[in-house]
Design a protein around this motif. Sequence first.
Motif, PDB file in Angstrom:
ATOM      1  N   ALA A  76       0.816  -1.220   0.000  1.00  0.00           N
ATOM      2  CA  ALA A  76       0.000   0.000   0.000  1.00  0.00           C
ATOM      3  C   ALA A  76       0.850   1.272   0.000  1.00  0.00           C
ATOM      4  CB  ALA A  76      -0.959  -0.016   1.186  1.00  0.00           C
ATOM      5  N   PRO A  77       1.959   1.351   0.767  1.00  0.00           N
ATOM      6  CA  PRO A  77       2.785   2.567   0.704  1.00  0.00           C
ATOM      7  C   PRO A  77       3.377   2.810  -0.686  1.00  0.00           C
ATOM      8  CG  PRO A  77       3.298   1.304   2.677  1.00  0.00           C
ATOM      9  CD  PRO A  77       2.433   0.429   1.825  1.00  0.00           C
ATOM     10  N   CYS A  78       3.704   1.738  -1.408  1.00  0.00           N
ATOM     11  CA  CYS A  78       4.225   1.895  -2.772  1.00  0.00           C
ATOM     12  C   CYS A  78       3.126   2.390  -3.709  1.00  0.00           C
ATOM     13  CB  CYS A  78       4.770   0.568  -3.296  1.00  0.00           C
ATOM     14  SG  CYS A  78       5.986  -0.227  -2.234  1.00  0.00           S
ATOM     15  N   LEU A  79       1.934   1.801  -3.568  1.00  0.00           N
ATOM     16  CA  LEU A  79       0.816   2.164  -4.433  1.00  0.00           C
ATOM     17  C   LEU A  79       0.381   3.606  -4.222  1.00  0.00           C
ATOM     18  CD1 LEU A  79      -1.269  -1.111  -4.026  1.00  0.00           C
ATOM     19  CD2 LEU A  79       0.140  -0.467  -5.974  1.00  0.00           C
ATOM     20  N   ALA A  80       0.572   4.114  -3.014  1.00  0.00           N
ATOM     21  CA  ALA A  80       0.170   5.489  -2.718  1.00  0.00           C
ATOM     22  C   ALA A  80       0.905   6.493  -3.592  1.00  0.00           C
ATOM     23  CB  ALA A  80       0.428   5.794  -1.245  1.00  0.00           C
ATOM     24  N   CYS A  81       2.096   6.137  -4.069  1.00  0.00           N
ATOM     25  CA  CYS A  81       2.853   7.040  -4.942  1.00  0.00           C
ATOM     26  C   CYS A  81       2.886   6.562  -6.394  1.00  0.00           C
ATOM     27  CB  CYS A  81       4.294   7.173  -4.449  1.00  0.00           C
ATOM     28  SG  CYS A  81       4.466   8.005  -2.855  1.00  0.00           S
ATOM     29  N   HIS A  82       3.016   5.259  -6.586  1.00  0.00           N
ATOM     30  CA  HIS A  82       3.306   4.731  -7.919  1.00  0.00           C
ATOM     31  C   HIS A  82       2.092   4.219  -8.687  1.00  0.00           C
ATOM     32  CE1 HIS A  82       7.672   5.024  -7.723  1.00  0.00           C
ATOM     33  NE2 HIS A  82       7.606   4.617  -6.467  1.00  0.00           N
ATOM     34  N   GLN A  83       0.926   4.194  -8.077  1.00  0.00           N
ATOM     35  CA  GLN A  83      -0.226   3.656  -8.804  1.00  0.00           C
ATOM     36  C   GLN A  83      -1.502   4.364  -8.362  1.00  0.00           C
ATOM     37  OE1 GLN A  83       0.228  -0.417 -10.033  1.00  0.00           O
ATOM     38  NE2 GLN A  83      -1.857  -0.891  -9.411  1.00  0.00           N
TER      39      GLN A  83
END
Length: 228
Positions: free
Chosen positions: A27-34
């Motif tokens: 989720a932390p990655c998706l918050a910026c990258h997706q």
Amino acid sequence: MILLAMLALPPLAVAAPAPDTLEQRLAPCLACHQVKDRNDAFFPRLAGKPEGYLYNQLRNFRDGRRQFPMMTYMVSQLPEPYLREIAGWFAAQHPPHAAPAPVQATPAQLERGRALVLQGDAGRKVPACVACHGAQLGGVAPAIPGLVGLPRDYLNAQFGAWRNGVRKAQSPDCMALVASRLTLDDVAAVSAWLASQRVDETVRPATALAAPLPLPCGGVPAAEGARP
């Protein structure tokens, strides 16, 4: 009386724990990258890029070849199998691309960018982008990224990072060499043309290169024996 009233209230519902899935952990990655409907200039789309490329970039952040403190912090303690799992998950995702931002460029600039992307510049020993990134610029498995759908500002920033030695790859670093041979006007032209192209949602990374890579590239298995 207060105690009796409290006893009469229905019990509070207990929230179910969040499912322990890889998507939930990312989720932390998706918050910026997706982020849906956003084509962010600073956080590139990871979905659909080849698994080997994504894995190499996670290692590059971890090992200091790429510089971004938040990324280094997030991956510094992750074991190799988990980095591969993360890369595999993103490679399998194909959400729709966000609408590209309007590109401000002259016809001459766009034509120069088109020529560099599709034909290269023999005089400067700059290979065409399609020679490495695939005829449809969707990347080549397992380790060459696609260029379609990337914001112009992000492309300019990455060329600048290679030119200034801030971004590096496993040696030999072919993109650092290409970036050093391009003028600033060339970089602006390439980024303008790429960012202006309509994204075909059906494009996937090619399974193999049509010809040997024009330059040796560290981290790309097919680059062995490439022309200098």
